[in-house]
Every structure is written in C-alpha cells, then in structure tokens.
Motif scaffolding. Structure first.
Motif, PDB file in Angstrom:
ATOM      1  N   LEU A   1      82.250 -18.129  18.916  1.00  0.00           N
ATOM      2  CA  LEU A   1      81.636 -19.250  19.744  1.00  0.00           C
ATOM      3  C   LEU A   1      80.403 -18.466  20.692  1.00  0.00           C
ATOM      4  O   LEU A   1      79.612 -19.345  20.790  1.00  0.00           O
ATOM      5  CB  LEU A   1      82.687 -19.989  20.521  1.00  0.00           C
ATOM      6  CG  LEU A   1      82.381 -21.192  21.288  1.00  0.00           C
ATOM      7  CD1 LEU A   1      81.704 -22.278  20.215  1.00  0.00           C
ATOM      8  CD2 LEU A   1      83.458 -21.794  22.047  1.00  0.00           C
ATOM      9  N   LEU A   2      80.795 -17.598  21.204  1.00  0.00           N
ATOM     10  CA  LEU A   2      80.106 -16.765  22.236  1.00  0.00           C
ATOM     11  C   LEU A   2      78.648 -16.530  21.615  1.00  0.00           C
ATOM     12  O   LEU A   2      77.476 -16.325  22.063  1.00  0.00           O
ATOM     13  CB  LEU A   2      80.770 -15.831  23.270  1.00  0.00           C
ATOM     14  CG  LEU A   2      81.705 -16.455  24.094  1.00  0.00           C
ATOM     15  CD1 LEU A   2      82.398 -15.105  24.684  1.00  0.00           C
ATOM     16  CD2 LEU A   2      81.098 -17.223  25.410  1.00  0.00           C
TER      17      LEU A   2
ATOM     18  N   LEU B   1      72.698 -17.683  20.437  1.00  0.00           N
ATOM     19  CA  LEU B   1      71.872 -17.705  19.505  1.00  0.00           C
ATOM     20  C   LEU B   1      70.955 -18.939  19.967  1.00  0.00           C
ATOM     21  O   LEU B   1      69.857 -19.194  19.302  1.00  0.00           O
ATOM     22  CB  LEU B   1      72.130 -17.704  17.975  1.00  0.00           C
ATOM     23  CG  LEU B   1      72.698 -16.467  17.591  1.00  0.00           C
ATOM     24  CD1 LEU B   1      73.273 -16.581  16.396  1.00  0.00           C
ATOM     25  CD2 LEU B   1      71.748 -15.314  17.723  1.00  0.00           C
ATOM     26  N   ILE B   2      71.438 -19.898  20.765  1.00  0.00           N
ATOM     27  CA  ILE B   2      70.761 -21.092  21.241  1.00  0.00           C
ATOM     28  C   ILE B   2      70.195 -20.930  22.722  1.00  0.00           C
ATOM     29  O   ILE B   2      71.127 -20.996  23.647  1.00  0.00           O
ATOM     30  CB  ILE B   2      71.805 -22.382  21.055  1.00  0.00           C
ATOM     31  CG1 ILE B   2      72.303 -22.322  19.633  1.00  0.00           C
ATOM     32  CG2 ILE B   2      70.890 -23.645  21.596  1.00  0.00           C
ATOM     33  CD1 ILE B   2      73.441 -23.391  19.710  1.00  0.00           C
ATOM     34  N   PRO B   3      68.967 -20.871  22.973  1.00  0.00           N
ATOM     35  CA  PRO B   3      68.320 -20.671  24.227  1.00  0.00           C
ATOM     36  C   PRO B   3      68.654 -21.706  25.168  1.00  0.00           C
ATOM     37  O   PRO B   3      68.766 -21.484  26.334  1.00  0.00           O
ATOM     38  CB  PRO B   3      66.702 -20.424  23.915  1.00  0.00           C
ATOM     39  CG  PRO B   3      66.829 -20.155  22.543  1.00  0.00           C
ATOM     40  CD  PRO B   3      67.808 -20.905  21.915  1.00  0.00           C
ATOM     41  N   LYS B   4      68.769 -22.999  24.574  1.00  0.00           N
ATOM     42  CA  LYS B   4      69.094 -24.121  25.389  1.00  0.00           C
ATOM     43  C   LYS B   4      70.425 -23.790  26.116  1.00  0.00           C
ATOM     44  O   LYS B   4      70.761 -24.306  27.486  1.00  0.00           O
ATOM     45  CB  LYS B   4      69.093 -25.220  24.815  1.00  0.00           C
ATOM     46  CG  LYS B   4      67.796 -25.590  24.341  1.00  0.00           C
ATOM     47  CD  LYS B   4      66.637 -25.895  25.212  1.00  0.00           C
ATOM     48  CE  LYS B   4      65.225 -26.698  24.740  1.00  0.00           C
ATOM     49  NZ  LYS B   4      64.570 -26.693  25.366  1.00  0.00           N
TER      50      LYS B   4
END
Length: 166
Positions: A38-39, A44-47
């Motif tokens: 999950l981490l 990988l998602i900048p938001k």
C-alpha cells in the motif's frame, strides 16, 4: 540490491518499528506485506504525498511520542530480568546509556576518530549497544577467570580421593 541499482536510500531498520508493534499488537507477515504494498502504491501518486505534508506537526509529534515511549518501555521490560544487585550490571547499563545519550546530544563527540570508526560511533544506539556488548564480554571473562581460580584453589585445599576401577 534494487536500492543500489536505482541509487535509492540505504535500507535500515528503525527502532520505531518496535514501538509500532507494541502499540498495535500486530506481528503478522501478511499485514506487513500488505502495508508495504500500500505504501509503495501510494508513493507513486504525487497527490497523496501532498496530502501527507498537510498532517499537523503536533499530530505527528503525538504519534512519535507514543511510539518512542513504547521503545523505551520495551527496553525497560527487557532490563527487568537483569540482576541489579550486581555492580557489574549497573556499570554496563550506566556506561552504555550514558554513551548513547552523549552521542545523541553531542553528535560531534567522536569527530576526531577515523572515518572507519565513526561509522560505529555516529549513532547513539549503535555506540551504546557496542559498549554494552564489550563491557558484558569483559565482565563475563573476568568473572569466569575468577571462578576458575577459585575452583582450582579449592581443589588444592580439599583434594578428593579418586578410585580407579581395574
């Protein structure tokens, strides 16, 4: 190996993990693998990274206080089996905790030592642990030599008859 290929940060274990396991009570490998996956996905998602920077510092401080408190409590729990009536044990604990705290409070304490030795003295936990191990070995060796000397002296004073069977 992957960290070296991609020039990532070195892998290390953190003492906070001890506190986290004590607080949550979760020791299952499946939970750890799921949390790691999950981490990685969220990383990988900048938001998501932007959202994590919005967590107030007092909230993070409160969580860290509880985790580091559990690390200390676990250490005290381990030390509860130590015989504190023996002066050697008190000296080992006092010196190793003192050195560990000294390195943590004054990071430049061992800056004049060679770089190869500084690797072992830059971190208070490592320096304190190594000193505790060395002092324990020293006192254990000294104690075993005294026991050997006492037992050989006792044998000379009280020689026992040996019976041989033919």
């Amino acid at each position: 190996m992957l960290g070296g290929i991609f020039n990532a940060f070195p892998y290390t274990t953190y003492s906070q993990n001890v506190g986290l396991i004590q607080l949550s009570g979760v020791k299952s490998k499946q939970v750890i693998v799921a949390a790691g996956a999950l981490l990685v996905f969220l990383g990988l998602i900048p938001k998501v990274a932007t959202l994590t920077t919005l967590i107030p510092a007092p909230v993070m401080g409160g969580a860290m206080m509880a985790m580091f408190g559990m690390v200390i409590a676990s250490g005290i729990k381990m030390l509860s089996t130590v015989d504190f009536s023996k002066q050697e044990n008190l000296l080992i604990i006092a010196c190793s905790v003192g050195l560990g705290l000294g390195v943590t409070v004054e990071p430049e304490l061992f800056s004049k030592l060679p770089q190869s030795v500084q690797i072992l003295t830059d971190n208070g936990i490592v320096a304190g642990s190594l000193l505790a191990i060395l002092l324990n070995l020293f006192f254990t060796k000294k104690k075993s030599q005294a026991v050997i000397a006492n037992s050989s002296g006792a044998q000379r004073r009280n020689p026992q008859k040996t019976v041989s069977v033919s």
